[in-house]
Motif scaffolding. Structure first.
Motif, short mmCIF file in Angstrom:
data_model
loop_
_atom_site.label_atom_id
_atom_site.label_comp_id
_atom_site.label_asym_id
_atom_site.label_seq_id
_atom_site.Cartn_x
_atom_site.Cartn_y
_atom_site.Cartn_z
N MET A 179 0.65 -0.86 0.24
CA MET A 179 -0.08 0.30 0.47
C MET A 179 0.79 1.12 0.19
O MET A 179 0.43 2.31 -0.65
N LEU A 180 1.57 0.54 0.75
CA LEU A 180 2.84 2.75 0.79
C LEU A 180 3.76 2.55 -0.32
O LEU A 180 4.92 2.80 -0.72
N GLY A 181 3.84 1.73 -0.65
CA GLY A 181 5.15 0.98 -2.49
C GLY A 181 4.00 1.34 -3.40
O GLY A 181 4.05 2.45 -4.17
N SER A 182 4.41 -0.41 -4.20
CA SER A 182 3.50 0.02 -5.61
C SER A 182 1.96 0.78 -5.79
O SER A 182 2.05 0.82 -6.74
N ASN A 183 1.00 0.40 -4.40
CA ASN A 183 -0.20 1.28 -5.10
C ASN A 183 0.58 2.73 -5.13
O ASN A 183 -0.46 2.99 -5.37
N ILE A 184 0.94 3.33 -4.65
CA ILE A 184 1.48 4.67 -4.81
C ILE A 184 2.51 4.75 -5.78
O ILE A 184 3.39 6.10 -5.57
N GLY A 185 3.40 3.86 -6.58
CA GLY A 185 4.01 4.24 -7.43
C GLY A 185 5.55 4.11 -6.45
O GLY A 185 6.48 3.89 -7.16
N ILE A 186 5.75 3.79 -5.23
CA ILE A 186 6.95 3.82 -4.89
C ILE A 186 7.82 2.69 -4.87
O ILE A 186 7.46 1.66 -4.35
N GLY A 187 8.96 2.28 -5.42
CA GLY A 187 9.84 0.90 -5.99
C GLY A 187 11.11 0.49 -4.66
O GLY A 187 12.06 0.49 -5.36
N ASP A 188 11.42 1.98 -4.16
CA ASP A 188 12.53 1.57 -3.13
C ASP A 188 12.37 1.17 -1.64
O ASP A 188 10.75 2.49 -1.04
N LEU A 189 12.12 0.25 -1.11
CA LEU A 189 12.31 -0.70 0.42
C LEU A 189 12.12 0.54 1.23
O LEU A 189 11.42 0.94 1.66
N LYS A 190 13.38 1.04 0.81
CA LYS A 190 13.81 1.87 2.36
C LYS A 190 13.05 2.71 2.23
O LYS A 190 12.88 3.29 3.74
N GLN A 191 12.75 3.93 1.21
CA GLN A 191 11.70 4.86 1.15
C GLN A 191 10.38 4.36 1.98
O GLN A 191 9.48 4.58 2.59
N VAL A 192 9.89 3.28 1.37
CA VAL A 192 8.73 2.52 1.67
C VAL A 192 8.53 1.99 3.62
O VAL A 192 7.59 2.59 3.85
N ALA A 193 10.16 1.75 3.83
CA ALA A 193 9.89 1.08 5.10
C ALA A 193 10.04 2.67 6.38
O ALA A 193 9.39 2.09 7.24
N THR A 194 10.15 4.17 5.41
CA THR A 194 10.54 4.87 6.79
C THR A 194 8.64 5.05 6.96
O THR A 194 8.55 5.62 7.82
N LEU A 195 8.33 5.59 5.86
CA LEU A 195 6.71 5.43 5.89
C LEU A 195 6.08 4.74 6.72
O LEU A 195 4.65 5.33 7.35
N ASN A 196 6.23 3.21 6.72
CA ASN A 196 5.57 2.93 7.04
C ASN A 196 5.92 3.01 8.92
O ASN A 196 5.46 2.66 9.60
#
Ligand code: PTT
Ligand code: SF4
Length: 608
Positions: free
Chosen positions: A313-330
């Protein structure tokens, strides 16, 4: 009575009074625990139309007869209330030491009503209950809150807390425990916030009484051994739910760009394999020997515990493909105590609205900085857009207009979990009919549908949805233990009635457990009908228009979209099999059969 403590702790934050309510084995066998107890308590205690943020609403924290024992994955607790997001029944399932200590304190549930004048927290230690000032904790994130409470009370406590999102009554605020366990997607954290209840801390050292202690001990030990012997356990501990990213991508069901597609070109960059490269630790729920919490280092160098839903949801669904960035949002979502699924859906909704020029703000797909700013805007209610998105996508669509309700991805107001359904009618039905709004927890039928279920809208799909709702949404949520041993490593289902018999002395069979599941499901449905009255319609059990109108354009589901007429036939068949009428309202005969006669006049009144 053995197995259950037979006691519910009731706390009124307005009067400061605490009382103990006893219940008998009839109540216990009829509703079992967890979701069953929560649904019955809220049904009995609340009047139709109660404001979710009023003193009348209740936060129910509840365990089941197997919760907290020494057996596979028992460290879960249900948090429930009338939802401020959906206006219906809401609950969530969270891994926390509260599960173990609440049982050891001699209670099976805590029910909190009233509104405190000042920020407070509840401390329970065996028979002692205190309502204490949370002035020093209010405004703090959940990690800091739990840390401070643990500094005061030590390691032998369980802590449930809310963050600023719950304090600000954001209707998809969750409850957090252990810096990475979250529960209560339909805004249970906000209901706590409305009561000025920052946290619940529980400790206890009483023995739980079992009907057959020796057999219970043996079964638990054998269960742990069975888990360790399963071929998939090692891999599960390495990747947990994260390998679902690769699976979803492979089957074309990974939500991308606000569920416009089911594949993401950077899917592998945020999957289980990518996660292993940045993994720094493994965490889990109490007493679990297949711990699955993946801790990674995020783009700020901080630890963040990630799971499939968060990342999709915080990655592919909003077009972010950098896992570290996704983890920050999480991590930020966990600290603020806001649901990652609804948050990812809200950000994706804004990105699409921006692309379509429905809103002025320029928020591009995949823009991490913009997503992070928007997260802050939402949780701090600090811009008009942030304030709108903080209400959830259903309400946001009413403000955005311009046809945006067609791609506001929710059912009954709860944002959809991370599975795209363009080509998956059974999963769409599962979302449509889940007890709390669009959640995958009741029936994760997509795994079966994408592999062995085949295409189409056959009766077998309706049957499978109901079977899974009985087992997952019913049995596991009422026993209040983790379903993943069964679901992910193939743990024997026969274990549960067996240990339940040794714990309670009652001859539970799987059939009896399914009866409880059907009762609880229909009681929750009655709750929704009582709340919505004449406003209730089949449309409330139907997923958003996007999946019916716009085919997927990429991947294995390319060209697929749902068919309205056939979905409707499935829904009718589903109602028939549940014993509900053509509008999804339980019939008198069904309510009688399930032992819910007191619902009959209330439902009649609501719909007439
Ligand atoms: C659950 C939903 C899920 S389901 C996930 S990831 W999953 C998201 N987790 C969030 C999170 O984290 N932080 C946050 N701020 N918001 C979050 N929202 C989302 O909430 C979780 C595991 C998982 S990981 C799953 S599937 C299983 N869920 C179970 C269930 O529902 N019932 C049950 N008997 N056993 C389960 N076992 C598994 O538990 P909700 P947890 Mg959860 C950080 O809360 O409201 O039910 O929504 O509990 O302790 O975090 O474990 O790919
Ligand atoms: Fe918690 Fe994972 Fe263990 Fe389930 S399998 S109890 S979610 S750590």
């Amino acid at each position: 009575m053995k197995g259950w403590n037979g006691k519910i702790l009731r706390v009124d934050l307005l009067t400061g009074k605490t009382t103990t309510q006893a219940y008998d084995s009839g109540f216990a066998s009829k509703y079992l625990g967890g979701r069953g107890f929560a649904a019955k308590i809220l049904w009995d205690d609340l009047k139709a139309g109660a404001d979710p943020f009023s003193a009348e609403n209740e936060v129910v924290v509840v365990t089941g007869p197997l919760t907290g024992l020494s057996m596979p994955s028992p460290g879960k607790v249900i948090v429930a209330a009338k939802s401020p997001l959906t206006g219906g029944y809401g609950d969530g399932n969270i891994g926390s030491w509260v599960s173990v200590y609440l049982r050891r304190a001699g209670y099976d549930a805590i029910v909190v009503k009233g509104v405190s004048k000042n920020p407070c927290y509840i401390y329970v230690e065996n028979e002692k209950t205190e309502i204490l000032s949370a002035d020093e904790l209010w405004g703090r994130g959940t990690f800091e809150t739990e840390k401070r409470l643990r500094e005061k009370y030590g390691k032998q406590v369980g802590v449930l807390s809310i963050g600023p999102a719950g304090e600000r009554l954001i209707p998809y605020a969750v409850v957090i425990s252990q810096e990475g366990r979250a529960g209560g997607r339909p805004g249970i954290g906000a209901v706590m916030g409305s009561k000025k209840l920052k946290a619940i801390v529980v400790s206890g050292d009483r023995e739980i009484q079992f009907a057959d202690p020796a057999e219970t001990k043996k079964l638990g030990a054998d269960g742990y051994k069975e888990i360790l012997g399963k071929p998939n356990t090692k891999f599960w501990k390495r990747q947990g739910t994260m390998s679902t990213i690769e699976w979803s991508q492979e089957h074309g069901v990974l939500p991308a760009f606000n569920y416009r597609e089911g594949v993401f070109d950077k899917g592998l960059d945020i999957g289980g394999g990518a996660m292993e490269k940045i993994k720094i630790g493994n965490r889990g729920c109490p007493n679990c020997n297949m711990t699955c919490g993946n801790v990674v280092k995020d783009s700020d160098g901080e630890p963040s515990e990630i799971d499939y839903e968060n990342v999709a949801m915080l990655g592919s669904n909003i077009g972010i493909g950098d896992l570290k960035q996704v983890a920050t949002l999480n991590r930020l979502a966990d600290i603020y105590g806001i649901d990652t699924i609804s948050l990812g859906s809200a950000i994706g909704f804004a990105m699409e609205a921006s692309e379509k020029r429905i809103i002025q703000e320029g928020i591009k797909w995949g823009d991490f900085k913009a997503a992070k700013n928007l997260l802050e805007d939402i949780v701090n209610l600090r811009t008009p857009l942030g304030k709108t998105l903080a209400k959830g996508v259903k309400a946001a669509a009413q403000e955005f207009k311009n046809g945006s309700e067609k791609w506001a991805m929710h059912v009954k107001g709860l944002e959809i979990s991370a599975y795209d359904c363009h080509g998956m009618p059974a999963m769409a039905l599962s979302y449509g009919t889940c007890s709390i709004g669009a959640h995958h927890k009741d029936a994760w039928v997509i795994a079966w549908e994408a592999t062995t279920g085949g295409p189409g809208y056959g009766e077998n799909k309706v049957d499978k949805v109901i079977d899974l709702q009985r087992l997952r949404g019913g049995v596991f949520e009422c026993l209040t233990v983790c379903r993943l041993p069964w679901g992910e490593v193939g743990f024997d289902l026969g274990f549960y009635p067996k240990i339940l018999r040794s714990v309670t002395g009652i001859d539970f069979t799987m059939e009896k457990l399914y009866e409880v599941a059907d009762r609880v499901c229909t009681l929750i449905r009655s709750f929704w009908i009582r709340e919505h009255g004449k406003m209730w319609s089949r449309a409330m059990d139907t997923p958003p228009a996007r999946w019916f109108d716009e085919p997927a354009t990429k991947g294995p589901q390319k060209g697929q979209k749902l068919d309205r007429r056939q979905y409707d036939s499935m829904l009718s068949l589903y109602y028939e099999k549940r014993g509900w009428d053509k509008n999804g309202v339980p019939t008198e005969a069904t309510l009688k059969r399930l032992g819910l006669p007191d619902a009959i006049p209330q439902i009649k009144r609501a719909v007439s």
